[in-house]
Write an enzyme that holds these catalytic residues in place. Sequence first.
Site, short mmCIF file in Angstrom:
data_model
loop_
_atom_site.label_atom_id
_atom_site.label_comp_id
_atom_site.label_asym_id
_atom_site.label_seq_id
_atom_site.Cartn_x
_atom_site.Cartn_y
_atom_site.Cartn_z
N SER A 47 1.98 -9.73 -1.04
CA SER A 47 1.59 -8.33 -0.92
C SER A 47 1.74 -7.75 0.48
O SER A 47 1.85 -6.54 0.64
CB SER A 47 0.15 -8.15 -1.41
N GLU A 70 -10.13 5.50 2.88
CA GLU A 70 -10.94 4.40 3.37
C GLU A 70 -9.99 3.26 3.70
O GLU A 70 -8.89 3.19 3.15
CB GLU A 70 -11.94 3.95 2.28
N LYS A 122 0.81 -1.23 0.00
CA LYS A 122 0.00 0.00 0.00
C LYS A 122 0.84 1.28 0.00
O LYS A 122 0.47 2.28 -0.59
CB LYS A 122 -0.94 0.01 1.22
C1 LIG Z 1 -5.14 -4.17 0.85
C2 LIG Z 1 -4.41 -5.41 0.64
C3 LIG Z 1 -4.72 -6.26 -0.44
C4 LIG Z 1 -5.88 -6.03 -1.35
O1 LIG Z 1 -5.85 -4.88 -2.09
P1 LIG Z 1 -5.49 -4.85 -3.64
O2 LIG Z 1 -5.81 -3.47 -4.03
O3 LIG Z 1 -6.34 -5.88 -4.32
O4 LIG Z 1 -4.05 -5.16 -3.75
C5 LIG Z 1 -3.92 -7.36 -0.64
N1 LIG Z 1 -2.89 -7.65 0.19
C6 LIG Z 1 -2.59 -6.87 1.25
C7 LIG Z 1 -1.45 -7.27 2.13
C8 LIG Z 1 -3.33 -5.74 1.52
O5 LIG Z 1 -3.02 -4.98 2.57
#
Ligand SMILES: *Cc1c(COP(=O)(O)O)cnc(C)c1O
Length: 399
Positions: free
Chosen positions: A381, A114, A92
């Site tokens: 992610s 948000e 993020k």
């Molecule tokens: C917010 C989040 C997501 C989902 O958001 P995307 O916009 O689909 O990437 C995925 N993995 C993590 C670790 C997150 O914090």
Amino acid sequence: MIKYENMPGDGKFGEFGGVYVSETLIPALKELEKVFLASYRDPKFISEYGDIMRNYVGRPSPLYFARRLTEYCGGAQIWLKREDLNHTGAHKINNTVGQVLLAKRMGKRRLIAETGAGMHGVATATVAALFGMECEVFMGEEDIRRQSQNVDRMRFLGAKIAAVKSGTATLKDAMNEALRSWVARVEDTFYVIGTAAGPHPYPTMVREFQSVIGRELAVQCMENFSRYPDKIFACVGGGSNAIGIFAPFIGDPNVELVGVEAAGSGLETGMHAASLNGGSLGVLHGNKTFVLQDEFGQIKNTHSVSAGLDYPGVGPEHSFLKSTGGARYSFATDSEAVEAFLKLSSLEGIIPALESSHAIAGAMREARDMDKNKIVVVNLSGRGDKDMASVSEYLNSKK
Ligand SMILES: *Cc1c(COP(=O)(O)O)cnc(C)c1O
């Protein structure tokens, strides 16, 4: 490598995307588009962004070979793009740094955002602290309960939390409230959207800031194996980590791009958040895309063990890639995601976010049946520290 070189003014991806908002917001979106287009290729902007990425976020994130996970699956090599190692623990921050730099250029002193799992809220509160800006984060009460640790983090960073009680009190309701609040104070407020959704220019802008992941990966693949991977997996909530890692590879016939949605209790139960696999064309949060809705266009309640994927829409570019075959979209259930979460933890010593665990589950399933010389990359992610309570609660409910 930037796709859609001539970004169309209306932000359309085929029939998807666009701008479906109240008239009050149109001038603000136009101004944002203008500043974004003037900034993101400006060498001064790129150098400031790059400096923060290196020295504050800790980029480039490593590309790590998961040897024990690969041996366990017994097929293709599994490599992890370690976005979990970024400052604040997820992808993020790549986007919030870009957006706060735009806010600064526009002379805005107040950020709103948000958040679902709280990772985007934390990443926004972090850049607000870094630039001495005011910050208010909209979060559903259900998510405040599920993710109390991130609520504390945001407060310590100096942000105000606005608890959202409407609807299911989750991410979509938080985004509704944030949009409403932006309409009311658009002169001094910058709305930092956390995923590749929302009205134009957000989907394009968020993709550009997140594509730092894919650009690094392209270089790392050449260094490690002198070619691009056979498949790239990423979980899809709104779709920002997925579009970020996919972007430089879109259209390459040798790289298969696989998004993994949250199938919750199973697609057939209706309790899921898989908009591309189980939704239909609709309008949500300012753009046209696949949406989970009933026959009257009412947004359905979604379910996922992972708060960050618990969203009834998806970024319009993913709807476009699905419709053109530019990417494939599979899914993983709560139980498959938790199993992958436990496997990665015990085999590699890496506790992944529950969101990312969906991508790992999708990759494990397919890597098994692939040849040993094939290469699979998973976008890890985020890290799982925030998910301890959710996983324990899930495992206890299955006893
Ligand atoms: C917010 C989040 C997501 C989902 O958001 P995307 O916009 O689909 O990437 C995925 N993995 C993590 C670790 C997150 O914090």
